[in-house]
Design a protein around this motif. Sequence first.
Motif, PDB file in Angstrom:
ATOM      1  N   ILE A 124       0.831  -1.197   0.000  1.00 28.54           N
ATOM      2  CA  ILE A 124       0.000   0.000   0.000  1.00 28.54           C
ATOM      3  C   ILE A 124       0.872   1.256   0.000  1.00 28.54           C
ATOM      4  O   ILE A 124       0.628   2.207  -0.763  1.00 28.54           O
ATOM      5  N   VAL A 125       1.915   1.263   0.825  1.00 29.82           N
ATOM      6  CA  VAL A 125       2.829   2.413   0.876  1.00 29.82           C
ATOM      7  C   VAL A 125       3.550   2.568  -0.462  1.00 29.82           C
ATOM      8  O   VAL A 125       3.653   3.683  -1.011  1.00 29.82           O
ATOM      9  N   LEU A 126       4.060   1.460  -1.010  1.00 31.69           N
ATOM     10  CA  LEU A 126       4.779   1.519  -2.282  1.00 31.69           C
ATOM     11  C   LEU A 126       3.879   1.984  -3.416  1.00 31.69           C
ATOM     12  O   LEU A 126       4.281   2.809  -4.248  1.00 31.69           O
ATOM     13  N   LEU A 127       2.658   1.455  -3.463  1.00 29.81           N
ATOM     14  CA  LEU A 127       1.746   1.841  -4.537  1.00 29.81           C
ATOM     15  C   LEU A 127       1.397   3.321  -4.445  1.00 29.81           C
ATOM     16  O   LEU A 127       1.344   4.015  -5.470  1.00 29.81           O
ATOM     17  N   ALA A 128       1.160   3.815  -3.230  1.00 35.90           N
ATOM     18  CA  ALA A 128       0.850   5.237  -3.065  1.00 35.90           C
ATOM     19  C   ALA A 128       2.007   6.102  -3.561  1.00 35.90           C
ATOM     20  O   ALA A 128       1.789   7.135  -4.223  1.00 35.90           O
ATOM     21  N   LEU A 129       3.244   5.703  -3.271  1.00 34.37           N
ATOM     22  CA  LEU A 129       4.407   6.466  -3.726  1.00 34.37           C
ATOM     23  C   LEU A 129       4.544   6.413  -5.245  1.00 34.37           C
ATOM     24  O   LEU A 129       4.814   7.439  -5.891  1.00 34.37           O
ATOM     25  N   ILE A 130       4.372   5.228  -5.822  1.00 36.21           N
ATOM     26  CA  ILE A 130       4.484   5.092  -7.279  1.00 36.21           C
ATOM     27  C   ILE A 130       3.401   5.901  -7.980  1.00 36.21           C
ATOM     28  O   ILE A 130       3.659   6.585  -8.986  1.00 36.21           O
ATOM     29  N   LEU A 135       1.359   8.693 -11.764  1.00 37.29           N
ATOM     30  CA  LEU A 135      -0.030   8.739 -12.223  1.00 37.29           C
ATOM     31  C   LEU A 135      -0.390  10.162 -12.618  1.00 37.29           C
ATOM     32  O   LEU A 135      -0.305  11.090 -11.807  1.00 37.29           O
ATOM     33  N   THR A 136      -0.813  10.343 -13.862  1.00 40.77           N
ATOM     34  CA  THR A 136      -1.124  11.678 -14.364  1.00 40.77           C
ATOM     35  C   THR A 136      -2.619  11.955 -14.296  1.00 40.77           C
ATOM     36  O   THR A 136      -3.438  11.026 -14.322  1.00 40.77           O
ATOM     37  N   ARG A 137      -2.955  13.231 -14.241  1.00 45.50           N
ATOM     38  CA  ARG A 137      -4.362  13.623 -14.226  1.00 45.50           C
ATOM     39  C   ARG A 137      -5.062  13.223 -15.514  1.00 45.50           C
ATOM     40  O   ARG A 137      -6.236  12.850 -15.506  1.00 45.50           O
ATOM     41  N   LEU A 299      -1.280  -3.045 -14.502  1.00 53.56           N
ATOM     42  CA  LEU A 299      -0.470  -4.264 -14.597  1.00 53.56           C
ATOM     43  C   LEU A 299       0.983  -3.956 -14.233  1.00 53.56           C
ATOM     44  O   LEU A 299       1.595  -4.670 -13.430  1.00 53.56           O
ATOM     45  N   LEU A 300       1.532  -2.893 -14.816  1.00 49.77           N
ATOM     46  CA  LEU A 300       2.936  -2.561 -14.581  1.00 49.77           C
ATOM     47  C   LEU A 300       3.180  -2.132 -13.136  1.00 49.77           C
ATOM     48  O   LEU A 300       4.104  -2.634 -12.473  1.00 49.77           O
ATOM     49  N   THR A 301       2.361  -1.218 -12.639  1.00 50.55           N
ATOM     50  CA  THR A 301       2.594  -0.702 -11.285  1.00 50.55           C
ATOM     51  C   THR A 301       2.298  -1.751 -10.220  1.00 50.55           C
ATOM     52  O   THR A 301       3.013  -1.849  -9.218  1.00 50.55           O
ATOM     53  N   PHE A 302       1.239  -2.540 -10.409  1.00 53.10           N
ATOM     54  CA  PHE A 302       0.950  -3.602  -9.444  1.00 53.10           C
ATOM     55  C   PHE A 302       2.076  -4.637  -9.436  1.00 53.10           C
ATOM     56  O   PHE A 302       2.489  -5.114  -8.377  1.00 53.10           O
ATOM     57  N   TYR A 303       2.563  -5.009 -10.621  1.00 51.67           N
ATOM     58  CA  TYR A 303       3.639  -6.001 -10.705  1.00 51.67           C
ATOM     59  C   TYR A 303       4.895  -5.497  -9.986  1.00 51.67           C
ATOM     60  O   TYR A 303       5.506  -6.223  -9.185  1.00 51.67           O
ATOM     61  N   ILE A 304       5.267  -4.249 -10.252  1.00 50.73           N
ATOM     62  CA  ILE A 304       6.446  -3.669  -9.589  1.00 50.73           C
ATOM     63  C   ILE A 304       6.245  -3.631  -8.074  1.00 50.73           C
ATOM     64  O   ILE A 304       7.142  -3.980  -7.295  1.00 50.73           O
ATOM     65  N   THR A 305       5.057  -3.216  -7.657  1.00 53.63           N
ATOM     66  CA  THR A 305       4.758  -3.136  -6.224  1.00 53.63           C
ATOM     67  C   THR A 305       4.827  -4.501  -5.563  1.00 53.63           C
ATOM     68  O   THR A 305       5.406  -4.652  -4.471  1.00 53.63           O
ATOM     69  N   MET A 306       4.254  -5.517  -6.198  1.00 53.62           N
ATOM     70  CA  MET A 306       4.245  -6.858  -5.629  1.00 53.62           C
ATOM     71  C   MET A 306       5.646  -7.454  -5.555  1.00 53.62           C
ATOM     72  O   MET A 306       6.015  -8.103  -4.566  1.00 53.62           O
ATOM     73  N   ALA A 307       6.444  -7.247  -6.605  1.00 54.58           N
ATOM     74  CA  ALA A 307       7.810  -7.758  -6.600  1.00 54.58           C
ATOM     75  C   ALA A 307       8.652  -7.059  -5.534  1.00 54.58           C
ATOM     76  O   ALA A 307       9.396  -7.710  -4.787  1.00 54.58           O
TER      77      ALA A 307
END
Length: 396
Positions: A124-130, A135-137, A299-307
């Motif tokens: 959750i912390v990593l995803l929020a930072l990424i 993430l663009t408007r 897909l990309l951000t979740f994969y990076i976060t999970m790894a």
Amino acid sequence: MFIVKALLSAFYMLWEILWPLIFGFALSALVQALVSRRTLARLLGGTGPRHLALATLFGIASSSCSYAAVALARSLFRKGASFTAAMVFELASTNLVIELGLILLVLLGWPFMLAQYLGGLLMIVLLALIFRLTLTRALVARAQEQAERGLSGRMEGHAAMDMSLEENGPFWRRLWSGRAFTAISHYFVMDWAAVWTDVLLGLLIAGALAAWVPDSFWRVFFLSGNPTLAAIEGPLLGPLVAIISFVCSVGNVPLAAVLWHGGISFGGLVSFIFADLIVLPILDIYRKYYGWQMAGYLLLTFYITMALAGYLVELLFSLLGLIPTQRTVAAISEGLHWNYTTVLNLLALFLAAVLVMRFLRTGGLTMLAMMNQSPGELSPGPHADEHRSHEQQKTS
């Protein structure tokens, strides 16, 4: 003979995890009955620590079904929640729920349960930072436009139903009321209905792999002969295995047990369990909900976060000396015995029977038929009206 062996392996795993599944879903149903979705949905409009903390708590209090989590996250997003808060809700709903921790505790042991909860918070912390950095408007605006089209995925009706008790009054009075009993029974049965296919598929795949694939294959596949390379490969490979397995929610835990028995690294196993939100069917739902660009971004951000979470958990547990060295899984190697598992399973089955009877006596079958309908196909408030009318008849 091979099929019988695979089915027996699947049944042994089911027997091992049956009581934590039932008790876990019962506790989850109790929490859902006492936490209002409508109230919390109004509090997720930002991306600050407070909003994400509430999104996390909301996810923990929700169903563990990955499809329901994805559908409800889209619903929250359409009602004004920030996209980041909606995705944090998804992660918490599938990685920090009670039943998942109980199953991991029973099937693999407390280090895996602790790693799951700690890793879920790290994700959750990593995803929020990424998201804050990338993430663009414009991308969110395109996702919002697509979300408003109302294209349906699985579990739309289930995600739209809210039977929580919102009235004021002492907590214990609400908890022991007839309405609470009814709401708990409905959440319990509908959550089971949402995940049973994933649980069954996960058990069958795990049983087949445990029975048919020799340990020597897994040792080569996961580079077990070289612990350093295995630790590097595991968190990268774990999510990829999950993506093609099609199994999500708590259904991927039996398969995780097989992978651990076969030699996957500790961090790789954690990353595999985390990856239930990027299996192929859910990626297709992201495409319907938010469009191709956002689906690819998730897909990309979740994969990076999970790894990354898998690497961090492995590093931390390695420093603390908490990574288990024993790879024997009782559900794979021991079969059935008259022990505490059998006693707890019988008690859990009795509890399930009580809740199912309450569900059937209070209009549950009608609500069950609405689970896979989109919210637009549901008449206004059928769950609440029916729930209240039945309870009034019971208490009058």
